[in-house]
Write an enzyme that holds these catalytic residues in place. Structure first.
Site, PDB file in Angstrom:
ATOM      1  N   ASP A  12      12.314  47.994  65.698  1.00  0.00           N
ATOM      2  CA  ASP A  12      13.076  48.769  65.805  1.00  0.00           C
ATOM      3  C   ASP A  12      14.344  49.068  64.881  1.00  0.00           C
ATOM      4  O   ASP A  12      15.142  49.700  64.635  1.00  0.00           O
ATOM      5  CB  ASP A  12      13.906  48.044  66.320  1.00  0.00           C
ATOM      6  CG  ASP A  12      13.618  48.328  67.821  1.00  0.00           C
ATOM      7  OD1 ASP A  12      12.698  48.798  68.228  1.00  0.00           O
ATOM      8  OD2 ASP A  12      14.241  47.489  69.180  1.00  0.00           O
ATOM      9  N   ALA A 128      18.390  45.307  67.441  1.00  0.00           N
ATOM     10  CA  ALA A 128      19.476  44.117  67.593  1.00  0.00           C
ATOM     11  C   ALA A 128      18.950  43.082  67.798  1.00  0.00           C
ATOM     12  O   ALA A 128      17.816  43.064  68.509  1.00  0.00           O
ATOM     13  CB  ALA A 128      20.478  45.064  68.669  1.00  0.00           C
ATOM     14  N   GLY A 131      18.845  42.408  71.417  1.00  0.00           N
ATOM     15  CA  GLY A 131      17.575  43.540  71.964  1.00  0.00           C
ATOM     16  C   GLY A 131      15.874  42.158  71.867  1.00  0.00           C
ATOM     17  O   GLY A 131      15.645  42.155  71.904  1.00  0.00           O
TER      18      GLY A 131
END
Length: 189
Positions: A12, A128, A131
């Site tokens: 990500d 994150a 996450g």
């Protein structure tokens, strides 16, 4: 016991997520890990979240991703917001996995790629911490991967959540170290 084969996951580190974090220092640290992995012959795989136009993969009941359906095609899998940041640009031979949920495994072909390459150990970096890193760590542990988390190559909008996860929670299922220590272990091979 046979020697393990590791892969580094850069998760990500995509334009919109890095922009929302507001601090690119984690990208620099992750970049050091990526370069060290490449130099040591450790496969690097990039993971990003993206959806088809109109986000048909997102159910109305999904509170986490539900707001994205209101954002139109901002998180479209081929849009600029979902591309890996230039500072970590994947090489042509490095897979970029598109996922449809928080975990890098859910809605992607990540496990197929890892198994085909004989990978049994994952080194996790990402945004994150609460996450993609947490969700991927939990699912990878259930899939019997050995795990290392590079704590300083992960970030969260809430520094206290990052600290609790890296100092207290992740150690139950992973080795948690900093990037310099991991790079040093590559050099001692």
């Amino acid at each position: 016991m046979p020697e393990s084969r590791a892969a580094l996951l850069a998760m990500d580190f995509q334009n919109d997520i890095v922009d929302r974090l507001g601090d690119t220092s984690v990208v620099e640290v992750a970049g050091c890990a990526v370069e060290a992995a490449r130099a040591a012959g450790v496969p690097v795989l990039f993971v990003r979240v993206g959806f088809r136009p109109g986000c048909p993969e997102i159910a109305a009941a999904n509170l986490g991703f539900g707001a994205l359906t209101q954002a139109g095609d901002a998180f479209r899998e081929d849009g600029p917001a979902t591309q890996v940041v230039d500072a970590l640009a994947p090489r042509a031979d490095e897979p970029v996995v598109v996922k449809r949920r928080v975990s890098a495994f859910t809605g992607s072909d990540l496990d197929v790629l890892l198994r085909a390459a004989g990978v049994d150990t994952l080194v996790l970096t990402g945004i994150a911490t609460s996450g993609v890193v947490l969700s991927t760590l939990r699912q990878a542990a259930d899939l019997d991967y050995r795990l290392t988390v590079l704590a300083d190559a992960c970030a969260d909008q809430d520094p206290e959540v990052h600290r609790v996860l890296t100092e207290k929670v992740f150690a139950r299922q992973a080795e948690v170290i900093d990037t310099d220590e991991w790079i040093g272990s590559l050099k001692s091979r």
